[in-house]
Motif scaffolding. Structure first.
Motif, PDB file in Angstrom:
ATOM      1  N   UNK A   1      -5.804 -34.196  35.587  1.00 22.61           N
ATOM      2  CA  UNK A   1      -6.873 -34.713  36.445  1.00 22.61           C
ATOM      3  C   UNK A   1      -6.650 -36.201  36.672  1.00 22.61           C
ATOM      4  N   UNK A   2      -6.774 -36.625  37.915  1.00 21.34           N
ATOM      5  CA  UNK A   2      -6.713 -38.041  38.268  1.00 21.34           C
ATOM      6  C   UNK A   2      -8.108 -38.475  38.703  1.00 21.34           C
ATOM      7  N   UNK A   3      -8.649 -39.465  38.042  1.00 25.86           N
ATOM      8  CA  UNK A   3      -9.987 -39.935  38.356  1.00 25.86           C
ATOM      9  C   UNK A   3      -9.908 -41.218  39.171  1.00 25.86           C
ATOM     10  N   UNK A   4     -10.683 -41.294  40.227  1.00 21.46           N
ATOM     11  CA  UNK A   4     -10.653 -42.469  41.087  1.00 21.46           C
ATOM     12  C   UNK A   4     -11.017 -43.706  40.285  1.00 21.46           C
ATOM     13  N   UNK A   5     -10.139 -44.699  40.308  1.00 28.43           N
ATOM     14  CA  UNK A   5     -10.287 -45.937  39.553  1.00 28.43           C
ATOM     15  C   UNK A   5     -10.500 -45.655  38.076  1.00 28.43           C
ATOM     16  N   UNK A   6      -9.921 -44.561  37.595  1.00 30.49           N
ATOM     17  CA  UNK A   6     -10.037 -44.192  36.194  1.00 30.49           C
ATOM     18  C   UNK A   6      -8.730 -43.632  35.680  1.00 30.49           C
ATOM     19  N   UNK A   7      -8.727 -43.151  34.449  1.00 36.84           N
ATOM     20  CA  UNK A   7      -7.482 -42.689  33.817  1.00 36.84           C
ATOM     21  C   UNK A   7      -6.968 -41.380  34.395  1.00 36.84           C
TER      22      UNK A   7
ATOM     23  N   UNK B   1      -9.705 -45.025  48.907  1.00 35.06           N
ATOM     24  CA  UNK B   1     -10.990 -44.343  48.764  1.00 35.06           C
ATOM     25  C   UNK B   1     -10.838 -42.870  48.423  1.00 35.06           C
ATOM     26  N   UNK B   2     -11.811 -42.078  48.816  1.00 39.26           N
ATOM     27  CA  UNK B   2     -11.813 -40.658  48.482  1.00 39.26           C
ATOM     28  C   UNK B   2     -10.564 -39.970  49.029  1.00 39.26           C
ATOM     29  N   UNK B   3      -9.920 -39.135  48.214  1.00 32.38           N
ATOM     30  CA  UNK B   3      -8.708 -38.453  48.685  1.00 32.38           C
ATOM     31  C   UNK B   3      -9.022 -37.460  49.794  1.00 32.38           C
ATOM     32  N   UNK B   4      -8.156 -37.442  50.813  1.00 36.59           N
ATOM     33  CA  UNK B   4      -8.361 -36.501  51.914  1.00 36.59           C
ATOM     34  C   UNK B   4      -7.057 -35.841  52.351  1.00 36.59           C
ATOM     35  N   UNK B   5      -5.983 -36.059  51.573  1.00 41.89           N
ATOM     36  CA  UNK B   5      -4.706 -35.470  51.937  1.00 41.89           C
ATOM     37  C   UNK B   5      -3.834 -36.375  52.770  1.00 41.89           C
TER      38      UNK B   5
END
Length: 281
Positions: free
Chosen positions: A134-140, A175-179
């Motif tokens: 899992x990749x967390x936005x601005x996180x580990x 920002x939010x992933x969209x592909x």
């Protein structure tokens, strides 16, 4: 370590100072464990070693559930995480794409996460989800070591959880992933940011819809299952990540399955300069 590879390593390393070292023995063991790394040219292996050394200098590994993260394990992950950045110029600048996090958490096997979702009526539902990474936005980033270490079988199937989660980080850069990650100026010969994104989606949208249709036909009507991981049919962002992992670890098979995506990914991963602002699909 072959003398030529050592010379290449010293030559590339001399262009970046200071660069932490990676043991020649450990590096060679990593290269030998992963067929797609062994297939790289000696020059690219030397470049990847520099990138990986810098990566390790700035990241912290944590083992979950009593797992001890060895140097060899960390190098294995660093090499695969840096693979997408290999041709993006200055190593320090290339690694800036991963500058929104420090921690990498390794689980011995699959991880179970508790999730909450809200339905259209506003009712919150709790459930669990089994994760390989899992990749967390601005996180580990979280990874399953069991999956990372299963190199031979995963390569044949086009799977690579490290590449998958780290290209999510590329997708999240604006920002939010969209592909669609931020694209460099002049992407595929275009002259404007809008044209660059239009060229991207012109290839990706039909490929995604066709893949979704194949997955639906397999799951509902017993048609042949596609080679690419069916998880890619859940969203555009997951399709991008699943496609990229297959592109890097089994390029020949991926090219047969998705010939229309090859020039787009080749253009994106060949050289990266200044990205344009991301637009949503």
């Amino acid at each position: 370590m072959p003398p030529l590879l050592n010379r290449l390593w010293r030559r590339v390393r001399a262009t970046v100072a200071p660069v932490p070292d990676i043991s020649a023995t450990l590096w060679l063991q990593t290269i030998q464990r992963y067929p797609f790394l062994a297939a790289l040219s000696l020059h690219d292996q030397a470049k990847l070693r520099v990138l990986s050394a810098l990566f390790l200098h700035h990241k912290e590994f944590h083992g979950a559930h009593g797992l001890t993260v060895t140097d060899a394990m960390a190098i294995d992950i660093a090499a695969q995480a840096c693979l997408p950045l290999l041709h993006w110029g200055d190593p320090a600048k290339a690694l800036g794409w991963y500058d929104d996090f420090v921690g990498i958490v390794l689980h011995p096997g699959e991880a179970v996460a508790r999730r909450q979702t809200m339905d259209e009526a506003g009712v919150v539902h709790e459930h669990t989800q089994v994760l390989l990474g899992e990749a967390m936005e601005r996180g580990p980033i979280m990874l399953s070591w069991q999956h990372v270490s299963n190199a031979t079988e995963n390569t044949a199937r086009g799977h690579n959880v490290v590449v998958h989660e780290f290209v999510h980080k590329l997708d999240m850069k604006n920002g939010q992933p969209n592909g669609c990650p931020p694209l460099p100026a002049g992407f595929m010969g275009t002259h404007t940011g809008r044209a660059a994104y239009e060229a991207w989606w012109a290839a990706w949208e039909p490929a995604y819809e066709q893949f979704r249709e194949r997955v639906i036909m397999a799951e509902r009507f017993g048609a042949e299952r596609p080679w690419l991981d069916a998880y890619g049919a859940t969203s555009q962002s997951e399709f991008f990540a699943v496609a990229c992992e297959a592109y890097f670890v089994n390029r020949e098979r991926f090219a047969k399955e998705f010939p229309g995506l090859m020039p787009v990914l080749d253009a994106f991963f060949a050289t990266q300069t200044t990205p344009t602002h991301k637009t949503m699909s």
